[in-house]
Design a protein around this motif. Structure first.
Motif, short mmCIF file in Angstrom:
data_model
loop_
_atom_site.label_atom_id
_atom_site.label_comp_id
_atom_site.label_asym_id
_atom_site.label_seq_id
_atom_site.Cartn_x
_atom_site.Cartn_y
_atom_site.Cartn_z
N GLU A 449 67.81 78.83 62.87
CA GLU A 449 66.80 78.98 63.93
C GLU A 449 66.20 77.65 64.36
O GLU A 449 65.62 77.55 65.44
CB GLU A 449 65.68 79.92 63.47
CG GLU A 449 66.08 81.37 63.34
CD GLU A 449 66.71 81.67 61.98
OE1 GLU A 449 66.96 82.86 61.70
OE2 GLU A 449 66.93 80.71 61.21
N TRP A 450 66.33 76.63 63.52
CA TRP A 450 65.80 75.32 63.90
C TRP A 450 66.51 74.77 65.13
O TRP A 450 66.00 73.87 65.78
CB TRP A 450 65.93 74.35 62.74
CG TRP A 450 64.95 74.60 61.63
CD1 TRP A 450 64.23 75.75 61.42
CD2 TRP A 450 64.60 73.71 60.59
NE1 TRP A 450 63.44 75.62 60.30
CE2 TRP A 450 63.65 74.37 59.76
CE3 TRP A 450 64.99 72.43 60.24
CZ2 TRP A 450 63.08 73.78 58.63
CZ3 TRP A 450 64.43 71.83 59.11
CH2 TRP A 450 63.49 72.50 58.32
N GLY A 451 67.64 75.29 65.45
CA GLY A 451 68.35 74.85 66.63
C GLY A 451 67.65 75.20 67.93
O GLY A 451 68.09 74.77 69.01
N THR A 452 66.55 75.95 67.85
CA THR A 452 65.77 76.30 69.05
C THR A 452 64.62 75.34 69.31
O THR A 452 63.90 75.50 70.31
CB THR A 452 65.21 77.73 68.92
OG1 THR A 452 64.30 77.79 67.81
CG2 THR A 452 66.34 78.73 68.70
N LEU A 453 64.43 74.36 68.43
CA LEU A 453 63.32 73.41 68.58
C LEU A 453 63.71 72.36 69.61
O LEU A 453 64.05 71.22 69.28
CB LEU A 453 62.98 72.78 67.23
CG LEU A 453 62.51 73.76 66.15
CD1 LEU A 453 62.35 73.04 64.81
CD2 LEU A 453 61.21 74.44 66.56
N ALA A 454 63.63 72.73 70.87
CA ALA A 454 64.18 71.91 71.95
C ALA A 454 63.46 70.59 72.13
O ALA A 454 64.01 69.66 72.72
CB ALA A 454 64.13 72.70 73.27
N GLU A 455 62.22 70.44 71.62
CA GLU A 455 61.46 69.20 71.78
C GLU A 455 61.61 68.26 70.59
O GLU A 455 61.05 67.15 70.60
CB GLU A 455 59.97 69.52 71.98
CG GLU A 455 59.66 70.40 73.18
CD GLU A 455 60.05 69.74 74.49
OE1 GLU A 455 59.89 68.51 74.60
OE2 GLU A 455 60.52 70.45 75.40
N LEU A 456 62.33 68.67 69.56
CA LEU A 456 62.40 67.90 68.32
C LEU A 456 63.04 66.53 68.55
O LEU A 456 64.14 66.43 69.09
CB LEU A 456 63.17 68.67 67.26
CG LEU A 456 62.99 68.18 65.82
CD1 LEU A 456 61.54 68.28 65.39
CD2 LEU A 456 63.89 68.99 64.87
N ILE A 470 75.68 72.24 56.60
CA ILE A 470 74.77 71.82 57.67
C ILE A 470 74.97 72.75 58.86
O ILE A 470 76.10 72.88 59.35
CB ILE A 470 75.04 70.37 58.07
CG1 ILE A 470 74.89 69.45 56.85
CG2 ILE A 470 74.11 69.93 59.20
CD1 ILE A 470 75.36 68.02 57.10
N PRO A 471 73.92 73.40 59.35
CA PRO A 471 74.11 74.36 60.44
C PRO A 471 74.53 73.68 61.74
O PRO A 471 73.90 72.70 62.16
CB PRO A 471 72.73 75.02 60.57
CG PRO A 471 71.77 74.02 60.02
CD PRO A 471 72.50 73.31 58.93
N PRO A 472 75.57 74.15 62.40
CA PRO A 472 76.01 73.55 63.66
C PRO A 472 74.96 73.69 64.76
O PRO A 472 75.00 72.95 65.75
CB PRO A 472 77.29 74.31 64.01
CG PRO A 472 77.20 75.60 63.25
CD PRO A 472 76.44 75.29 62.00
N THR A 491 77.02 70.43 51.53
CA THR A 491 78.46 70.56 51.35
C THR A 491 79.11 70.78 52.72
O THR A 491 78.45 70.78 53.76
CB THR A 491 78.78 71.74 50.43
OG1 THR A 491 78.25 72.95 51.00
CG2 THR A 491 78.19 71.52 49.05
N GLY A 492 80.41 70.95 52.71
CA GLY A 492 81.13 71.24 53.94
C GLY A 492 81.44 69.98 54.73
O GLY A 492 81.59 68.89 54.16
N THR A 493 81.51 70.11 56.04
CA THR A 493 81.88 69.00 56.92
C THR A 493 80.78 68.75 57.96
O THR A 493 79.84 69.53 58.08
CB THR A 493 83.19 69.33 57.65
OG1 THR A 493 83.02 70.52 58.42
CG2 THR A 493 84.34 69.52 56.65
N ILE A 494 80.95 67.67 58.71
CA ILE A 494 80.01 67.35 59.78
C ILE A 494 80.33 68.23 60.98
O ILE A 494 81.48 68.22 61.46
CB ILE A 494 80.10 65.86 60.17
CG1 ILE A 494 79.92 64.96 58.95
CG2 ILE A 494 79.06 65.54 61.25
CD1 ILE A 494 78.57 65.04 58.30
N PRO A 495 79.36 69.00 61.50
CA PRO A 495 79.65 69.85 62.66
C PRO A 495 80.04 69.03 63.88
O PRO A 495 79.43 68.01 64.19
CB PRO A 495 78.31 70.58 62.90
CG PRO A 495 77.58 70.50 61.59
CD PRO A 495 77.99 69.19 60.99
#
Length: 599
Positions: A449-456, A470-472, A491-495
């Motif tokens: 849900e942090w992907g909605t912080l359009a002013e960040l 890491i969330p895409p 873990t995982g890869t870079i989106p």
């Protein structure tokens, strides 16, 4: 030391031939004795005809002279044994201001300079103001000499009520000018200009509805150097006292608590020492004394009586002990509180959020505050900036943070906070521009849900225990220019979605378990704003590379599960060796953004 004259009333008569200095016998004994002595370099005035124009005293290089219209008897009758005295001495300011040049005014012959002698002025000023003595070489002496030849027609002999007020105003302001090196102010236009009303001197504000009474002194950021004269207490109608960002020294002026109409006191960014006074009135709405050298002392609980207070700025001093939250419960109109960069201890009051519902900015960073963040913080729904970083706070981040929908800057870094952050509801803060959570013991995953912080603009999660992938969705933050995820357990890869972060300037991912290859879309960001990209692309002792990256500005080997030549994570977290110099530059001190003055 200056020679001392015998206490006298106004002098009479003419000089005795063959003598250098006059001798005066007193006609009466004044209640307070000024110390005023003649000097050999003061010009004398011959009793000739009236001057044709008023002299100008102020920012000019010429020394004015005054010619009285008659011998200065001032209506006094000399004692039969009294020796005659010299005529009055003409004022000569100690130096000429070098700020904005003041053109020589063209004035009519009236009003004429006063013919009252300097002794009459000093007697009056000592009797009617807070001045207790006037000694040659002081700012009070220079101010008295200025009044002696002032072209405003004021007199210390039976002044009218209006003259009485104006004498006090011109005396206090001229004492301020001489005491703070007025010649070298950035702007001193019309100060000490005898043909100009004091309300028209640069930065002097007056209430025109009440006979030009001085009510405002916005002299901030004007290169004042020296101490503040106590004569400013004569400006009894003063409402705005704004002297911040100068080089004023000396103890904090205790006489400020006598100016009972003051609404604004701004004296930050100076060199005051001493302690704060106990204010006995409740008109004050702004009290700002940040960045001084005040003595080690607790935050005065008496400030809690200032029920109209909106702004309290005491950061960057030497305050100690706990914040008196219980004494501040009456400050329900408080909007700005900055106490950062002190030596405060104790906890944040459990119910402080119940009283300060108007609070918009609170900075408490760089102290030694302990305990947990109280749940009542959820009541601060107007909060826009909150800084609690670099303390010793512990426990979980309350879910009540989700109620702070107006938050713009939140810094909780450098504490001992722990637990997951998915329940903190930060995604409700749609205006959030800066989120600093680094250097804690937080864990879990980053909510999509942090992907909605359009002013960040800045997201700092480094040096924690975050794990999983890491969330895409973070690639949906169009304003993001700083993304620091280093020293966690991701873990995982870079989106590949990170390739759309066209404003990204600084991206660091080293010290994790991220594998694979840096996406070419991220490397293409160098065509935009990207200037720093760090990852674990340096081979370990066995030649293993955790993350292939041909475009990184720095390749490191700090992976958690690999045998690397060094482990910078442990140095930073465990307090071993000092942080490398290049990383010290990154740890920019978080300072409050000063509110706009006058807002």
């Amino acid at each position: 030391a200056a020679p001392t004259a015998a206490p006298t009333a106004a002098p009479t008569g003419n000089p005795t031939p063959g003598t250098d200095e006059p001798t005066v016998s007193p006609t009466s004994s004044p209640t307070k004795s000024p110390v005023v002595g003649p000097t050999t370099d003061e010009p004398t005035v011959s009793p000739t005809s009236s001057p044709t124009k008023s002299p100008v005293v102020g920012p000019t290089t010429d020394e004015p002279t005054t010619v009285p219209t008659s011998s200065p008897t001032d209506g006094d009758t000399a004692s039969p044994t009294a020796a005659p005295t010299a005529p009055p001495v003409t004022a000569n300011p100690t130096s000429s201001p070098t700020g904005e040049p003041t053109p020589t005014p063209t004035v009519s012959p009236t009003p004429q300079p006063t013919t009252a002698p300097l002794q009459a002025w000093t007697d009056f000023l000592i009797s009617e103001t807070v001045t207790t003595e006037i000694i040659e070489g002081t700012s009070q002496y220079s101010a008295a000499r200025f009044l002696q030849v002032d072209g405003q027609g004021l007199t210390p002999i039976d002044p009218t009520d209006e003259e009485f007020v104006r004498i006090k105003q011109r005396y206090a302001l001229s004492a301020l000018y001489y005491s703070t090196d007025g010649n070298n102010w950035i702007s001193n236009s019309d100060w000490l200009n005898s043909s100009v009303h004091e309300c028209d001197w640069k930065y002097v504000g007056c209430d025109d509805e009440f006979n030009n009474i001085v009510d405002s002194l916005p002299l901030y950021d004007n290169d004042l150097f020296g101490d503040l004269p106590s004569e400013l207490v004569e400006l009894v109608d003063l409402e705005v006292f704004s002297f911040y960002k100068n080089s004023i020294v000396g103890t904090f002026p205790q006489w400020l608590n006598q100016l009972e109409k003051l609404e604004v006191i701004e004296v930050g960014d100076n060199d005051f020492s001493g302690v704060l006074p106990d204010f006995s009135y409740d008109t004050l709405s702004v009290f700002s004394a940040y960045d001084n050298k005040l003595d080690v002392q607790p935050v005065p609980s008496s400030l809690g009586q200032l029920t109209k207070l909106r702004v309290l700025e005491l950061d960057s001093n030497q305050f100690t002990g706990p914040i008196p939250f219980e004494s501040f419960t009456k400050l329900n109109g408080l909007e700005v509180l900055t106490l950062n960069d002190n030596n405060l201890t104790g906890t944040i009051g459990e119910h402080f959020g119940d009283s300060w519902t108007s609070l918009e900015t609170m900075w408490l960073q760089n102290n030694d505050i302990t305990g947990e963040i109280p749940l009542s913080i959820g009541n601060l729904t107007k909060m826009e900036e909150l800084g609690l970083d670099d303390n010793e706070l512990s426990g979980f981040i309350p879910t009540e943070f989700g109620s702070l929908i107006n938050m713009e800057r939140l810094s909780l870094n450098g504490n001992f906070l722990s637990g997951d952050i998915w329940s903190c509801n930060f995604h409700n803060m749609n205006n959030l521009t800066d989120l600093w959570l680094q250097l804690n013991f937080l864990s879990g995953y980053i909510p999509s849900e942090w992907g909605t912080l359009a002013e960040l603009d800045e997201l700092r999660l480094d040096d924690n225990g975050f794990n999983e992938t890491i969330p895409p969705e973070l690639g949906n933050l169009p304003e993001l220019d700083v993304l620091r995820l280093e020293y966690n357990a991701f873990t995982g890869t870079i989106p590949t979605t990170f390739g759309t972060l066209f404003d990204l300037e600084d991206f660091r991912i080293q010290g994790n378990n991220v594998t694979g290859t840096m996406p070419s879309q991220v490397c293409d960001l160098y065509d935009y704003e990207l200037g720093r990209l760090e990852a674990d692309c340096l081979a370990d002792f066995d030649g293993f590379v955790e993350l292939e990256c041909d475009c990184c500005t720095e390749c490191l080997c700090t992976g958690l599960n690999f045998d690397c030549p060094f482990d910078r994570r442990s140095r930073r977290r465990m307090g071993g060796e000092e942080m490398p110099a290049e990383e010290e530059d990154d740890e920019v001190e978080r300072r409050p953004r000063r509110r706009e003055r006058g807002a």
